[in-house]
Scaffold this motif. Structure first.
Motif, mmCIF file in Angstrom:
data_model
loop_
_atom_site.group_PDB
_atom_site.id
_atom_site.type_symbol
_atom_site.label_atom_id
_atom_site.label_comp_id
_atom_site.label_asym_id
_atom_site.label_seq_id
_atom_site.Cartn_x
_atom_site.Cartn_y
_atom_site.Cartn_z
ATOM 1 N N VAL A 159 0.873 -1.173 0.000
ATOM 2 C CA VAL A 159 0.000 0.000 0.000
ATOM 3 C C VAL A 159 0.909 1.221 0.000
ATOM 4 N N ALA A 160 0.669 2.144 -0.889
ATOM 5 C CA ALA A 160 1.499 3.341 -0.986
ATOM 6 C C ALA A 160 0.832 4.508 -0.269
ATOM 7 N N VAL A 161 1.645 5.245 0.489
ATOM 8 C CA VAL A 161 1.167 6.413 1.222
ATOM 9 C C VAL A 161 2.041 7.609 0.842
ATOM 10 N N ILE A 215 3.474 9.305 -7.389
ATOM 11 C CA ILE A 215 2.287 8.550 -7.798
ATOM 12 C C ILE A 215 2.576 7.734 -9.048
ATOM 13 N N TYR A 275 4.806 4.746 -8.066
ATOM 14 C CA TYR A 275 4.105 3.744 -7.278
ATOM 15 C C TYR A 275 3.096 2.968 -8.131
ATOM 16 N N LEU A 276 2.378 3.666 -9.012
ATOM 17 C CA LEU A 276 1.385 2.987 -9.833
ATOM 18 C C LEU A 276 2.032 1.954 -10.757
ATOM 19 N N PRO A 336 0.278 -1.129 -6.686
ATOM 20 C CA PRO A 336 -0.024 -1.332 -5.267
ATOM 21 C C PRO A 336 -1.479 -1.737 -5.078
ATOM 22 N N LEU A 349 -3.900 3.118 -2.370
ATOM 23 C CA LEU A 349 -3.159 4.372 -2.179
ATOM 24 C C LEU A 349 -3.817 5.200 -1.086
ATOM 25 N N LEU A 387 -3.493 9.168 0.104
ATOM 26 C CA LEU A 387 -2.931 10.450 -0.292
ATOM 27 C C LEU A 387 -3.391 11.545 0.663
ATOM 28 N N LEU A 404 -4.574 8.639 -11.445
ATOM 29 C CA LEU A 404 -5.321 7.982 -10.375
ATOM 30 C C LEU A 404 -6.660 7.467 -10.883
ATOM 31 N N SER A 408 -6.148 4.362 -13.174
ATOM 32 C CA SER A 408 -5.469 3.196 -12.600
ATOM 33 C C SER A 408 -6.439 2.146 -12.084
ATOM 34 N N CYS A 446 -8.327 4.269 -3.640
ATOM 35 C CA CYS A 446 -7.594 5.409 -3.088
ATOM 36 C C CYS A 446 -8.435 6.085 -2.007
#
Length: 343
Positions: free
Chosen positions: A76-78, A122, A125-126, A130, A133, A135, A148, A151, A155
């Motif tokens: 998971v991207a933050v 972003i 990471y995409l 992941p 997300l 954000l 976003l 994708s 999110c």
């Protein structure tokens, strides 16, 4: 000439594999995988054997290979605007506490309050697909918005609210929080109130807007009593801006600082100059950092729910990732006015 046999790994890379870890620990590969990802369904005794086997073999997981094998990553991207700001650290700790027990790794990106840097993060990471997300806020480049949207990756947006955009978000109203600061000062009998903001990200501007609206409604707004700078917020800058404001507008009787760092600096500068707080000037900050209850005088501030936002945002993202119906896409955690000696 024969090639020496590699007892550790038959692959040409020479790297130990998950299957070897599983064999040494006496468990199945899937159990070994779950144990190494920290999933709590694995018995602690088994998990300990797997960890020991991995350590003895020098095994390091390959998340890219795992993602290819399963067609999905376990990350998971933050993205947050700062890692030097304690409020975001508290949020990240809460996110990690929710995600880690579920076997998910948290990738942390720091945009440095730059929309272009956030766009790059972003995009990068995409590319790794992941699971989801997280954000900060809603202000970003149009290119980032398009990425976003296209994708299809779940999110959740943190720290602010937007009920009109059809987005999933967890936070509080920055405008209402700014208005609460003004109403508190008005209730204390203050009439010449200033707003001081730095960094000037969207959330700072929104809380300033809330402060402005409340003063306008009370017939007390003076545009000359707004001091804004794009410079990074700091205690030192708070000292400087307090001195500047007092020199140009000595008649002010209250100041709302866009964050506690600035307010802490103002209290120090007031002490240095012999300006009595709150007798001459009331001071209120924003975020209620831990040090604010120990300053001299103790700082009044708007307490923001950083840990709760991180936890709830992570839980909301997990629900989205699982395809569950979302009853509350916009979750208002609220804020709390902490009235102390400085007002």
């Amino acid at each position: 000439m024969t090639t020496p046999k590699n007892d550790k790994n038959p692959r040409t890379t020479g790297r130990p594999t998950l299957n070897e870890v599983a064999r040494r620990a006496g468990v199945s590969p899937i159990t070994a995988s779950r144990a190494l990802r920290g999933i709590p369904s694995v018995a602690e005794e088994l998990a300990q054997r797997v960890r020991e086997a991995a350590s003895e073999l020098g095994y390091v997981a390959n998340p890219a290979a795992r993602a290819l094998a399963s067609a999905r990553s376990q990350t998971v991207a933050v993205v947050v605007p700062s890692l030097g700001n304690q409020l975001f650290v508290e949020t990240l700790e809460a996110i990690h506490a929710v995600m880690r027990p579920r076997g998910l790794e948290v990738l942390i990106g720091n945009s440095h309050y730059s929309r272009d840097e956030e766009e790059d993060l972003i995009r990068n990471y995409l590319a790794y697909q992941p699971r989801g997300l997280l954000l900060t806020g809603f202000e970003r480049t149009e290119s980032a918005r398009r990425m976003l949207e296209s994708s299809g990756i779940p999110c959740v947006y943190m720290m602010d609210l937007d009920s009109g955009a059809g987005l999933h978000c967890v936070g509080f109203s920055q405008i209402r929080a700014g208005a609460a600061a003004a109403e508190h000062l008005i209730s204390r009998g203050r009439r010449r109130m200033a707003f001081v903001g730095a960094q000037l990200d969207q959330r700072t501007l929104l809380r300033g807007e809330g402060f402005r609206r409340a003063l306008q409604q009370a017939g007390l707004y003076d545009p000359a009593l707004e001091l804004l700078t794009p410079r990074p917020s700091s205690v030192g800058l708070g000292c400087e801006l307090f001195a500047q404001l007092m020199a140009s507008h000595p008649q002010i009787d209250a100041i709302f600082f866009g964050n506690d760092d600035l307010a802490h600096g103002a209290l120090l500068e007031a002490m240095r100059r012999g300006v009595k707080i709150p007798e001459q000037v009331a001071v209120i900050g924003f975020n209620d950092l831990p040090a604010s209850s120990f300053t001299v005088p103790r700082l009044s501030s708007i307490r923001t729910p950083r840990e709760a936002i991180g936890r709830r945002a992570a839980e909301l993202l997990l629900a989205l990732m699982a395809g569950q119906p979302i009853a509350e896409p916009v979750q208002d955690i609220g804020f709390e006015l902490m009235a102390r000696e400085s007002t």
